[in-house]
Every structure is written in structure tokens, then in C-alpha cells.
Design an enzyme around this catalytic site. Structure first.
Site, PDB file in Angstrom:
ATOM      1  N   GLU A   1       0.827  -1.196   0.000  1.00 36.04           N
ATOM      2  CA  GLU A   1       0.000   0.000   0.000  1.00 36.04           C
ATOM      3  C   GLU A   1       0.861   1.245   0.000  1.00 36.04           C
ATOM      4  OE1 GLU A   1      -2.768  -0.309   3.232  1.00 36.04           O
ATOM      5  OE2 GLU A   1      -3.725  -2.058   2.340  1.00 36.04           O
TER       6      GLU A   1
ATOM      7  N   CYS B   1       5.937  -4.485  15.828  1.00 34.81           N
ATOM      8  CA  CYS B   1       5.554  -3.536  16.879  1.00 34.81           C
ATOM      9  C   CYS B   1       4.103  -3.823  17.288  1.00 34.81           C
ATOM     10  CB  CYS B   1       5.688  -2.102  16.371  1.00 34.81           C
ATOM     11  SG  CYS B   1       7.394  -1.663  15.966  1.00 34.81           S
TER      12      CYS B   1
ATOM     13  N   CYS C   1      -1.110   6.247   9.633  1.00 30.79           N
ATOM     14  CA  CYS C   1       0.078   5.567  10.151  1.00 30.79           C
ATOM     15  C   CYS C   1      -0.292   4.265  10.840  1.00 30.79           C
ATOM     16  CB  CYS C   1       0.777   6.435  11.185  1.00 30.79           C
ATOM     17  SG  CYS C   1       1.379   7.964  10.510  1.00 30.79           S
TER      18      CYS C   1
HETATM   19  N1  SAH Z   1       9.447   0.863  10.256  1.00 31.65           N
HETATM   20  C1  SAH Z   1       9.619   2.286  10.175  1.00 31.65           C
HETATM   21  C2  SAH Z   1       8.732   2.918   9.157  1.00 31.65           C
HETATM   22  C3  SAH Z   1       7.265   2.889   9.499  1.00 31.65           C
HETATM   23  S1  SAH Z   1       6.742   4.518   9.603  1.00 31.65           S
HETATM   24  C4  SAH Z   1       9.466   2.896  11.538  1.00 31.65           C
HETATM   25  O1  SAH Z   1       9.222   2.167  12.481  1.00 31.65           O
HETATM   26  O2  SAH Z   1       9.658   4.082  11.695  1.00 31.65           O
HETATM   27  C5  SAH Z   1       5.186   4.353  10.312  1.00 31.65           C
HETATM   28  C6  SAH Z   1       5.058   5.169  11.583  1.00 31.65           C
HETATM   29  O3  SAH Z   1       3.757   4.960  12.117  1.00 31.65           O
HETATM   30  C7  SAH Z   1       6.032   4.742  12.635  1.00 31.65           C
HETATM   31  O4  SAH Z   1       6.414   5.844  13.390  1.00 31.65           O
HETATM   32  C8  SAH Z   1       5.186   3.804  13.455  1.00 31.65           C
HETATM   33  O5  SAH Z   1       5.709   3.610  14.734  1.00 31.65           O
HETATM   34  C9  SAH Z   1       3.865   4.511  13.456  1.00 31.65           C
HETATM   35  N2  SAH Z   1       2.727   3.669  13.729  1.00 31.65           N
HETATM   36  C10 SAH Z   1       2.622   2.336  13.582  1.00 31.65           C
HETATM   37  N3  SAH Z   1       1.401   1.900  13.918  1.00 31.65           N
HETATM   38  C11 SAH Z   1       0.712   2.993  14.274  1.00 31.65           C
HETATM   39  C12 SAH Z   1      -0.621   3.204  14.688  1.00 31.65           C
HETATM   40  N4  SAH Z   1      -1.466   2.196  14.806  1.00 31.65           N
HETATM   41  N5  SAH Z   1      -1.006   4.467  14.957  1.00 31.65           N
HETATM   42  C13 SAH Z   1      -0.156   5.511  14.803  1.00 31.65           C
HETATM   43  N6  SAH Z   1       1.107   5.381  14.405  1.00 31.65           N
HETATM   44  C14 SAH Z   1       1.542   4.134  14.149  1.00 31.65           C
END
Ligand code: SAH
Length: 346
Positions: free
Chosen positions: A89, A113, A335
Site C-alpha cells: 500500500e 511492533c 500511520c
Molecule cells: N518501520 C519504520 C517505518 C514505518 S513509519 C518505523 O518504524 O519508523 C510508520 C510510523 O507509524 C512509525 O512511526 C510507526 O511507529 C507509526 N505507527 C505504527 N502503527 C501505528 C498506529 N497504529 N497508529 C499511529 N502510528 C503508528
């Protein structure tokens, strides 16, 4: 599987053209056509026979949009299909200063995560440099962007995947996307987000591509962070901060922390105070966002009031911080909501 022509730099296209016995200037035509988001078969200024030869070896359309969802805020989410049938996506977001394309760097993710949808099925595979680039080229063309007047002006590596877990291909992508004569997006308009893979952060500082470095923090306490981010067991906050400072020294770019506010997990006053004590005085900015709901994940986002309270603590504590609006949440494009919605074979 055939190769991906968008993986190649202009110089590599030059070698390919020479090998094929074509005139040198064909490389430039090919590069320009690809950068305009065209399929090989659509590049009209190339000889038919040469295109036919290329199509024997390379995918005509390595990344194609098979579905588009449009949010009430104008955000568009794309489902891209890859040549092997996998899907990823991407999100196109409109801002006052330009448009940002959020790209994926892996099919799935191995970081797992606790709050994120991208890691639900683990890592399926890495994307190639050209598969990352093509997401931007396709989106730019879709919005009638050209190389002179781009519809995509900014890029964030914040889709599915951990960019620094696919390091070589991501760096190659960064070289090609910033290269002059192509789509030429300036490194300062590109943000790479990592969960904090420390050795690769140092490597990135040495590449001479000063993109904005963003680190997903979500908690300033190592033990608490490890509860929601397994990678925190391998890399401690103190080491992440050292790597960030090194990045700043090398590139002059202020670094950014992402902090998704999770109710009952990281959004209390004590968490804000810990964050202030760790970050105060550093050349950084904190991007707060309320956690977006992911149905398979049990965590819930802080409400608006809680989020503004947290922001207030940080500002009072002397940090530069903003609370981001949640773009595209109604289409699962926000995100952490990106996933391979339709995995191969499903
Ligand atoms: N793997 C990289 C790139 C992903 S960026 C990283 O960890 O930075 C996506 C961003 O959205 C990251 O900051 C991640 O921690 C955040 N994220 C993931 N799940 C989310 C959620 N459910 N709500 C808000 N932010 C989230």
C-alpha cells in the site's frame, strides 16, 4: 521473474543500451520515459525492436495501482500490485506546500511492533529499489505530474516495512530518486523513518544523501519501549540518541521523533517528563500522533484532550513538538494501518 528496469541508474541504463548495440542517447530517453512513470511499451521515442528486447528481460509495469481509496480529506490510498502478485500500500497526501507520497519498503515487516498492522504477517520480502521508486513515479503520473512540474514533491519512507532492514536497496532507491535529470526529489524533501536500527543509522549518515531522519520512539524508557517495540531489546535509547547526534553532525539535519500516543501506555505526565529529560537541548522535533486503531491490535489511541495535554507538557518542558492530524484514517491509510490487505493466494 523478469528484472526491474527502474532498479537501474542512468549510468547502468547506459551500459545496458551499449550492450544492446543501441545508440548512446537511447539511455537518456529510456531514463526519462521511466521517470515519467511510463511502461516500457509506452515510451514512444524508442525503436520498437529495442523495446521488444527489453520486454523479454524486464517487467513492463512492475508496480501497478489495482485499487484506489479516497479519503474525505483528499488523501488517496493505493493498493499496488507487484509483478509476483504481492500487494503493498501507498498513500498520497495533499498539503499546502505540496504533495507527499508515503512509500513502502518491504512487503510486510519483521519488527512486529505491538500497535502496527504492517508486521501482522511478518516479513514477506524486501522491495527492490525500482519497486520503491515506481510507487512515486506511478503516483506522480496519476496526478498529471511531469519531471518539470512534479505532482509528488515530498516523499516519506513510512509505509509498510523497516527501511533500514532493507538497507542496500533503500539507499539505491534514494540515489535514483534524487538523481538529476530524473524525478529529482531533493533529499531535504525526503524523510526516512526507522524504529532505530542503530548500526544502519551510522551507515546512512555516511551516504552523502542528507534525508530527514525520523525515529519511531513511542516511549523514552527502554524497558517500557521494549514492551511495545521488540527491536528495543536490541538497541537502547542512549545508543539511538548517539546515532542521531552523529547523523546531525554529518548532515546538519535536525532529527525527528515519532511518538504515537497510546492510552494507558505512554501518554501520561510521567512519560512526558521522561521524554523531556531525555530530549531537552537536542536538535530535534517531536511529532505526536494519536494512535490509529488497528483491529487486530489491542491498543487504543489517546483521546484528543489527552493528546493536547501531552503536547502542552512537552512545550512547557522546552521541546519543539507538534500534534499531527490523522490523515486518511477513514480509509485505513493512516500511520500503522498499512498492510498487505490482499496477500498472494488469499
Ligand atoms: N518501520 C519504520 C517505518 C514505518 S513509519 C518505523 O518504524 O519508523 C510508520 C510510523 O507509524 C512509525 O512511526 C510507526 O511507529 C507509526 N505507527 C505504527 N502503527 C501505528 C498506529 N497504529 N497508529 C499511529 N502510528 C503508528
Amino acid at each position: 521473474m523478469k528484472g526491474i528496469l527502474q532498479d537501474l541508474s542512468l549510468a547502468e541504463l547506459g551500459a545496458l543500451v551499449e550492450e544492446a548495440g543501441e545508440k548512446k542517447f537511447r539511455a537518456g530517453q529510456l531514463w526519462r520515459g521511466l521517470m515519467q512513470g511510463k511502461k516500457i511499451s509506452e515510451i514512444t521515442d524508442l525503436p520498437k525492436a529495442f523495446k521488444a528486447k527489453l520486454l523479454e528481460r524486464f517487467e513492463d509495469e512492475p508496480v501497478k495501482i489495482i485499487e484506489t481509496l479516497t479519503s474525505s480529506d483528499g488523501t488517496e490510498k493505493y493498493l499496488f500490485e507487484l509483478a509476483d502478485g504481492n500487494v503493498i500500500e501507498g498513500v498520497f497526501m495533499r498539503y499546502k506546500y505540496g504533495n507527499t507520497q508515503c512509500v513502502s519498503t518491504q512487503v510486510g515487516c519483521r519488527m512486529n511492533c505491538a500497535f502496527c498492522a504492517s508486521g501482522l504477517n511478518g516479513l514477506i520480502r524486501n522491495l527492490s529499489a525500482g519497486e520503491i521508486l515506481a510507487q512515486i513515479l506511478v503516483a506522480n503520473a496519476r496526478h498529471s505530474g511531469t519531471l518539470e512540474k512534479r505532482a509528488v514533491t515530498n516523499v516519506v519512507l513510512m509505509g509498510s516495512g523497516e527501511p533500514l532492514d532493507n538497507y542496500d536497496r533503500v539507499v539505491k532507491f534514494l540515489r535514483n530518486v534524487t538523481a538529476e535529470g530524473g524525478i529529482a526529489i531533493s533529499a531535504r524533501n525526503i524523510s526516512l523513518s526507522t524504529c532505530g536500527i542503530v548500526p544502519k543509522m551510522y551507515d546512512l549518515a555516511e551516504e552523502g544523501i542528507p534525508v530527514n531522519l525520523t525515529v519511531s520512539l513511542h516511549n523514552a524508557d527502554d524497558a517500557e519501549r521494549a514492551r511495545i517495540m521488540p527491536v528495543a531489546k536490541a538497541y537502547k535509547l542512549a545508543d539511538i540518541l548517539k546515532a542521531c547526534d552523529y547523523y546531525f553532525e554529518k548532515t546538519g539535519r535536525r532529527y525527528i521523533f515519532e511518538y504515537s500516543l497510546i492510552h494507558g501506555e505512554n501518554a501520561d505526565r510521567a512519560h512526558a517528563e521522561k521524554l523531556i529529560s531525555v530530549l531537552r537541548g537536542r536538535p530535534c522535533h517531536v511529532n505526536l500522533i494519536r494512535l490509529n486503531e488497528v483491529k487486530e491490535r489491542a491498543l487504543s489511541g489517546a483521546d484528543e484532550k489527552e493528546a493536547y495535554r501531552f503536547l502542552g507538557f512537552l512545550e512547557k518542558g522546552g521541546l519543539s513538538a507538534t500534534l499531527r492530524r490523522r490523515t486518511g484514517a477513514d480509509i485505513g491509510g493512516a500511520c500503522g494501518q498499512l498492510r498487505a490487505s490482499r496477500l498472494k493466494g488469499e
